[in-house]
Design an enzyme around this catalytic site. Structure first.
Site, PDB file in Angstrom:
ATOM      1  N   HIS A  17      82.223  33.479  27.600  1.00  0.00           N
ATOM      2  CA  HIS A  17      82.715  32.788  28.800  1.00  0.00           C
ATOM      3  C   HIS A  17      83.243  31.396  28.423  1.00  0.00           C
ATOM      4  O   HIS A  17      84.279  30.970  28.912  1.00  0.00           O
ATOM      5  CB  HIS A  17      81.575  32.577  29.804  1.00  0.00           C
ATOM      6  CG  HIS A  17      81.033  33.830  30.425  1.00  0.00           C
ATOM      7  ND1 HIS A  17      79.698  34.152  30.377  1.00  0.00           N
ATOM      8  CD2 HIS A  17      81.633  34.819  31.131  1.00  0.00           C
ATOM      9  CE1 HIS A  17      79.498  35.294  31.028  1.00  0.00           C
ATOM     10  NE2 HIS A  17      80.650  35.727  31.488  1.00  0.00           N
ATOM     11  N   LYS A  41      74.411  42.909  42.339  1.00  0.00           N
ATOM     12  CA  LYS A  41      74.246  43.156  40.895  1.00  0.00           C
ATOM     13  C   LYS A  41      72.818  42.863  40.447  1.00  0.00           C
ATOM     14  O   LYS A  41      72.496  43.029  39.265  1.00  0.00           O
ATOM     15  CB  LYS A  41      75.211  42.271  40.096  1.00  0.00           C
ATOM     16  CG  LYS A  41      76.636  42.785  40.065  1.00  0.00           C
ATOM     17  CD  LYS A  41      77.390  42.146  38.912  1.00  0.00           C
ATOM     18  CE  LYS A  41      78.719  42.830  38.663  1.00  0.00           C
ATOM     19  NZ  LYS A  41      79.442  42.224  37.534  1.00  0.00           N
ATOM     20  N   ARG A  90      88.084  41.376  27.031  1.00  0.00           N
ATOM     21  CA  ARG A  90      87.466  41.547  25.715  1.00  0.00           C
ATOM     22  C   ARG A  90      88.093  42.680  24.942  1.00  0.00           C
ATOM     23  O   ARG A  90      88.415  42.590  23.781  1.00  0.00           O
ATOM     24  CB  ARG A  90      85.972  41.848  25.862  1.00  0.00           C
ATOM     25  CG  ARG A  90      85.152  40.649  26.140  1.00  0.00           C
ATOM     26  CD  ARG A  90      83.818  41.026  26.676  1.00  0.00           C
ATOM     27  NE  ARG A  90      83.932  41.501  28.037  1.00  0.00           N
ATOM     28  CZ  ARG A  90      82.934  41.586  28.884  1.00  0.00           C
ATOM     29  NH1 ARG A  90      81.725  41.276  28.495  1.00  0.00           N
ATOM     30  NH2 ARG A  90      83.119  41.999  30.111  1.00  0.00           N
ATOM     31  N   SER A 128      76.973  39.337  28.948  1.00  0.00           N
ATOM     32  CA  SER A 128      75.702  38.800  29.443  1.00  0.00           C
ATOM     33  C   SER A 128      74.621  39.876  29.386  1.00  0.00           C
ATOM     34  O   SER A 128      73.469  39.599  29.047  1.00  0.00           O
ATOM     35  CB  SER A 128      75.855  38.315  30.887  1.00  0.00           C
ATOM     36  OG  SER A 128      76.803  37.291  30.959  1.00  0.00           O
TER      37      SER A 128
END
Ligand code: ADP
Length: 161
Positions: A17, A41, A90, A128
């Protein structure tokens, strides 16, 4: 001056990030890191903890602000007069989802564009969720997150076990 938002869950913020943020902050006049509540989430960290971690890792930027939002990113962007949404890509696996979301956001507000940045190769496999898993099983994440975040992960996961 172009204002951009960088929305995400940041549960927790990682060097990936921060790599994207660094690139975005050098291109746009002002960048709002918009930490999403995203309670669906089921985040490991509370919104206040996620914001605090982001704050501590971005204090060197004079044109970066940290905020929170709940709801649509385009709506938040409109509120802060931003014309750009920043997202990180990514790998090709991110593409489908991000492409769909970017087009849907443009459909909702044609004045706001999504701009993608690609991180340094070192971070293309970093997320993460991977970092949370590594710490959960006692591994070392020093190369993936700042020191403060690493300690917060250890504290949080220890208190849960
Ligand atoms: P979200 O729940 O919105 O996907 P994340 O915090 O997981 O929130 O990610 C926010 C943005 O940062 C997304 O665009 C994601 O692709 C990007 N991102 C996450 N990790 C990395 C990384 N290692 N390198 C580049 N971009 C990343």
């Amino acid at each position: 001056m172009k204002i951009a938002i960088y929305p995400g869950t940041f549960d927790p913020v990682t060097n990936g990030h921060l790599d994207i943020l660094q690139r975005a902050a050098s291109v746009f006049g002002e960048v709002y890191i918009a930490v999403a509540h995203n309670l669906h989430k089921n985040p490991l960290f509370t919104i206040d903890e996620r914001i605090e971690m982001v704050k501590r890792c971005t204090s060197q930027y004079s044109n970066v602000k940290i905020d929170q939002f709940d709801g649509l990113a385009v709506e938040y962007a409109r509120q802060v007069s931003a014309s750009v949404i920043i997202r990180g890509l990514r790998a090709i696996s991110d593409f489908d989802y991000e492409f769909q979301m970017a087009l849907m956001n443009r459909h909702m507000n044609d004045n706001i564009d999504t701009v993608f940045f690609m991180p340094h190769e070192d971070y293309t496999y970093l997320s993460s969720s991977t970092v949370r898993e590594i710490v959960r099983f006692g591994g070392d994440v020093s190369e993936f997150v700042p020191e403060y975040v690493k300690n917060e992960l250890i504290r949080k996961l220890r208190s849960k076990s």
